[in-house]
Design an enzyme around this catalytic site. Structure first.
Site, PDB file in Angstrom:
ATOM      1  N   PRO A  92       0.828  -1.209   0.000  1.00 30.62           N
ATOM      2  CA  PRO A  92       0.000   0.000   0.000  1.00 30.62           C
ATOM      3  C   PRO A  92       0.864   1.263   0.000  1.00 30.62           C
ATOM      4  O   PRO A  92       2.054   1.223   0.323  1.00 30.62           O
ATOM      5  CB  PRO A  92      -0.805  -0.119   1.297  1.00 30.62           C
TER       6      PRO A  92
ATOM      7  N   GLY B 112       2.702   4.577   1.164  1.00 30.18           N
ATOM      8  CA  GLY B 112       3.226   5.046   2.436  1.00 30.18           C
ATOM      9  C   GLY B 112       3.868   3.985   3.299  1.00 30.18           C
ATOM     10  O   GLY B 112       4.157   4.239   4.467  1.00 30.18           O
TER      11      GLY B 112
ATOM     12  N   LYS C  73       8.274   1.704   0.426  1.00 21.95           N
ATOM     13  CA  LYS C  73       8.884   0.921  -0.652  1.00 21.95           C
ATOM     14  C   LYS C  73      10.060   1.664  -1.273  1.00 21.95           C
ATOM     15  O   LYS C  73      11.149   1.103  -1.471  1.00 21.95           O
ATOM     16  CB  LYS C  73       7.828   0.613  -1.723  1.00 21.95           C
TER      17      LYS C  73
ATOM     18  N   SER D  20     -13.701 -13.152  -0.405  1.00 25.46           N
ATOM     19  CA  SER D  20     -13.576 -13.514   1.007  1.00 25.46           C
ATOM     20  C   SER D  20     -14.849 -13.285   1.812  1.00 25.46           C
ATOM     21  O   SER D  20     -14.907 -13.659   2.978  1.00 25.46           O
ATOM     22  CB  SER D  20     -12.414 -12.745   1.647  1.00 25.46           C
TER      23      SER D  20
ATOM     24  N   LYS E 213      -6.885  -7.899   8.298  1.00 22.97           N
ATOM     25  CA  LYS E 213      -8.228  -8.219   8.766  1.00 22.97           C
ATOM     26  C   LYS E 213      -8.255  -8.476  10.271  1.00 22.97           C
ATOM     27  O   LYS E 213      -9.172  -8.029  10.983  1.00 22.97           O
ATOM     28  CB  LYS E 213      -8.762  -9.432   8.002  1.00 22.97           C
TER      29      LYS E 213
END
Length: 806
Positions: free
Chosen positions: A364, A366, A369, A686, A729
């Site tokens: 994601p 921020g 990377k 899912s 999750k």
């Protein structure tokens, strides 16, 4: 001439590309065939003919009377003069005539056009005084136009002799550049006043057009002269400087101002074939004459060749402990990612003959990377180069332009290597998932050669036109979503996935890393601003919604700006301390609202778990039924995969549990499934387990524990398949107050990524089938699918044992 003299058939002379006007002299170009007809008629005493203008598409070799206008002019013959290929008829144009009938005469050797005409009506609707004023104004415009042209004195004298509007119109009209259709429209006007006004409009437009053309030509001529003079003076100045410095060793000790390309080429340590190409270009440069436009093109190419790093760079020994320390200094958390990078560096340390690598960091926004790439460069003690590929849609951005194009440049890869100055930099390719295919080509296809270890030792750039070795480069590509990267390109990179930070990780990153950067950026000393831990955690939880820490840094910057104002104005004691109750005044109202577990759930409501690019979230699945026709309704902006999961859940329920509910008539009930936050699009497999549980809870009238959440994909066979994003999750479930989580059994291994303090607060149960799911949610045991073939069964609670009655 009266109408009786016209009351007979006369020969028609077709006029192409113009219109003849009364009271003028005409020179009409006619073919030899038409000239023979005219001579025969002149010999018979005929002195008149009708001139009719031809419409567009008229073919003189194939006479077609439909292509002639129905109004023309009466002309009187003066003379007929023969020329090579054609004849010229000199005639006087008398007056307008209207055609009553027209035919083709086939009795002659060559077909002739014969017409019966009558005088056209003339409407003189302007008194003599106004006619004189209109004539004078037309002459004045004509004089102004003539003033722009040399040798127009005789033309002006002829205009001065004309004393009628019809006459000046006939004299000037051949020189007005308007279409035949517009000229014919002017001829057909009966009103002298309207005709004069229309002609003045044409004349004024012609005047404006000529004035504009002359101004543009003058500006172009002035600019051309200016450019020529400038170029000439530059060349003269260059020759003078070379002559003055040629014999002066003090001013030109080593050929100052002129590069010794031969020496630079030898010093660049190029491969033999590349060096020969450079020497060929140098020879071509020396052959160019003064002012050749190719000089700068060749010089730019040679400058690139001698500036690129060609020789292999001596590798420094990789100190794994130091590299690990540098990565820890740049990043808090992400232990598995840092461990994976250290493993990669260890392989490089052992396998010294191949120093290049290709990694893809996916995660994601921020999550660090790009800065991980910078940390790798520091750990390897290599040069660091970064380019952004977001929105690049032109293949030439990667491979460069061919030198035949004006303003051609090498591609970004070669430009990055030139900037690095070393053959083995760490090269970061940011946003590789946001390349765009367009009519300019597919840049992702061009990257295939760059990121292929088997090909990039002979990378071909269109501008460079010689192979360049990229095999020593450590490529680090970054992406937010690898699903949008073409499969052939993804296959060439080693994928390392970064997950989002937990709240605790964000807290330590903010306290230990971001605060130092923010304070330095705002000129604040560390002893001048303090944010207590509770306020810090509140900022993370209620003012940011992201997997990374970019928004957190923005919120800390807002706090720093307020602190800067207070410190400068002297309104506060130092240090300026920020607590939870001050955040609303500084940052405004909390902008983030997380769903929390409910205290009570009615039948048909289940808590699911979802992954988003900004982290995890809980998701309420709501189901209800009503009288209807068996229709299934889905709302909440669900994607195709979620719609399929709902259909599978309903079919699976009917195949497994419908036999226990003989009073529930599925064909007379409509089922509606809704997932709140309807403005947000949702998709993914899912939610299948949660949808099945919601349908089961609704139809069987049993409530499901509101503190229980679940995730997993289901199949028509009743299997629960593994899904992704387990860490995010689970963290979302903990934040929402969930106490128990159901996971697919194959996801049990993903619990290793969950921090221990989080696992201690939650209960985890793994499931393989929907029978396990119903047992954990409703406390019921379902029969095995094979038992359904034996007959009608009744279901009993699991607490009293499993009993089936046939």
């Amino acid at each position: 001439m009266n109408s009786d003299s016209l009351n007979k058939e006369m020969m028609v002379i077709p006029i192409t590309q113009t219109v003849l006007f009364p009271e003028s002299n005409a020179q009409i170009r006619v073919s030899h065939d038409l000239a023979r007809q005219l001579k025969q008629r002149i010999e018979k005493g005929e002195t008149m003919a009708v001139a009719l203008s031809a419409k567009e598409g008229f073919d003189a070799d194939h006479v077609d009377t439909d292509n002639l206008f129905s109004m023309g002019t009466l002309i009187f013959f003066d003379s007929l003069i023969s020329r090579r290929g054609h004849d010229i008829l000199y005639a006087k144009v008398h007056s307008r005539v209207a055609v009553e009938s027209v035919r083709t005469d086939h009795r002659t050797t060559e077909d002739a056009i014969i017409a019966r005409v009558v005088p056209a009506k003339e409407h003189i609707d302007i008194d003599p005084g106004d006619q004189d004023r209109m004539l004078a104004y037309i002459k004045e415009i004509a004089y102004e136009i003539s003033a722009h042209f040399k040798g127009s004195e005789s033309y002006i004298k002829d205009i001065e002799k004309i004393n009628s509007i019809q006459g000046i119109l006939g004299y000037l009209m051949p020189n007005i550049p308007v279409s035949v259709k517009e000229k014919q429209h002017l001829l057909e006007m009966d009103s002298l006043k309207q005709k004069g006004i229309a002609f003045m409009d044409m004349l004024l437009q012609h005047k404006e057009s000529i004035t504009l053309q002359i101004e543009m030509a003058q500006k172009f001529s002035d600019q051309a002269n200016k450019n020529y003079r400038k170029a000439f003076l530059k060349e003269q100045l260059k020759n003078i400087q070379e002559e003055l410095n040629e014999d002066d060793p003090d001013h030109n000790p080593e050929g100052k101002g002129k590069k010794d390309y031969a020496h630079l080429i030898k010093a660049a340590n190029m491969p033999e074939d590349v060096e020969q190409t450079a020497l060929d270009e140098l020879e071509k440069l020396n052959e160019q004459g003064q002012g050749s436009h190719e000089i700068n093109i060749i010089k730019n190419y040679l400058d690139l060749l001698v500036a690129l790093p060609w020789a292999a760079t001596e590798e420094t020994d990789i100190d794994i402990k130091d590299a690990s320390g540098l990565l820890d200094a740049h990043h808090y958390g992400q232990e598995k990612i840092k461990e994976r990078i250290i493993q990669h560096l260890s392989v490089m340390k052992l396998k010294k003959e191949k120093q290049g690598s290709i990694l893809l960091l996916v995660g994601p926004p921020g999550t660090g990377k790009t800065s991980l790439g910078k940390g790798i460069a520091e750990a390897l003690q290599r040069e660091y180069v970064r380019i952004s590929l977001g929105g690049v849609r032109d293949e030439a951005e990667i491979r460069g332009h061919r030198r035949t194009y004006v303003g051609a440049l090498p591609g970004r890869i070669i430009q990055g290597m030139k900037k690095a100055g070393k053959k083995n930099p760490v090269f970061v390719l940011d946003e590789v998932d946001k390349l765009v295919s367009a009519f300019h080509g597919d840049p992702s296809s061009a990257l295939l050669e760059v990121l292929d270890p088997e090909q990039n030792n002979t990378f071909s750039d269109h501008y460079l036109e010689v192979p360049y070795d990229l095999s020593d480069v450590f490529f680090v590509a970054t992406a937010n979503d690898k699903s949008s990267i073409p499969a052939p390109l993804l296959d060439r990179m080693e994928v390392i996935e970064l997950s989002g930070y937990t709240a605790d990780e964000k807290f330590h990153i903010g306290k230990d890393f971001l605060m130092k950067l923010v304070l330095e950026a705002h000129g604040i000393e560390t002893h001048q601003l303090e944010i207590d831990d509770n306020a810090f955690r509140t900022i993370i939880d209620k003012y940011t919604l992201e997997a990374g820490v970019r928004a957190l840094r923005g919120q800390l910057a807002k706090v720093a700006r307020v602190a800067s104002q207070r410190i400068v104005s002297g309104d506060t004691e130092l240090p300026f301390q920020v607590s939870c109750d001050m955040l609303e005044d500084i940052l405004g109202r909390p902008v983030i609202r997380h769903d929390m577990a409910q205290e009570k759930n009615q039948p048909g409501v289940v808590t699911g778990l979802a992954w988003t690019p900004m982290g995890g979230e809980i998701l309420f699945i709501e189901a209800t039924h009503m009288p209807g026709t068996g229709k299934l309704t889905l709302t909440g902006r669900l994607g195709d995969v979620m719609k399929e999961s709902a259909a599978i859940s309903l079919s699976l329920f009917r195949s497994r549990l419908a036999f226990t509910l003989p009073d529930f008539e599925f064909d007379k009930k409509d089922l509606h499934i809704h997932i709140p936050a309807g403005s947000l699009p949702k998709d993914g497999p899912s939610a299948g387990a949660a949808m099945f549980a919601a349908i089961t809870s609704l139809i069987m009238g049993r409530k499901i524990d509101p503190k229980l959440a679940m995730t997993g994909e289901i199949t028509l066979r009743g299997h629960v398949l593994p899904v992704g994003g387990i860490k995010e999750k689970v963290l979302a479930a903990r934040r929402a107050g969930i106490r128990k989580i159901l996971l697919p059994r194959e996801n049990e291994k993903d619990l290793k990524d969950i921090p221990d303090n989080v696992k201690e607060e939650l209960e985890f149960k793994t499931i393989d089938t929907v029978e396990d799911l119903i047992k954990e949610t409703l406390g019921l045991e379902l029969p095995k699918p094979e038992a359904l073939m034996l007959g009608t069964l009744k279901l009993f609670p699991a607490s009293g044992g499993t009993f089936f009655r046939i």
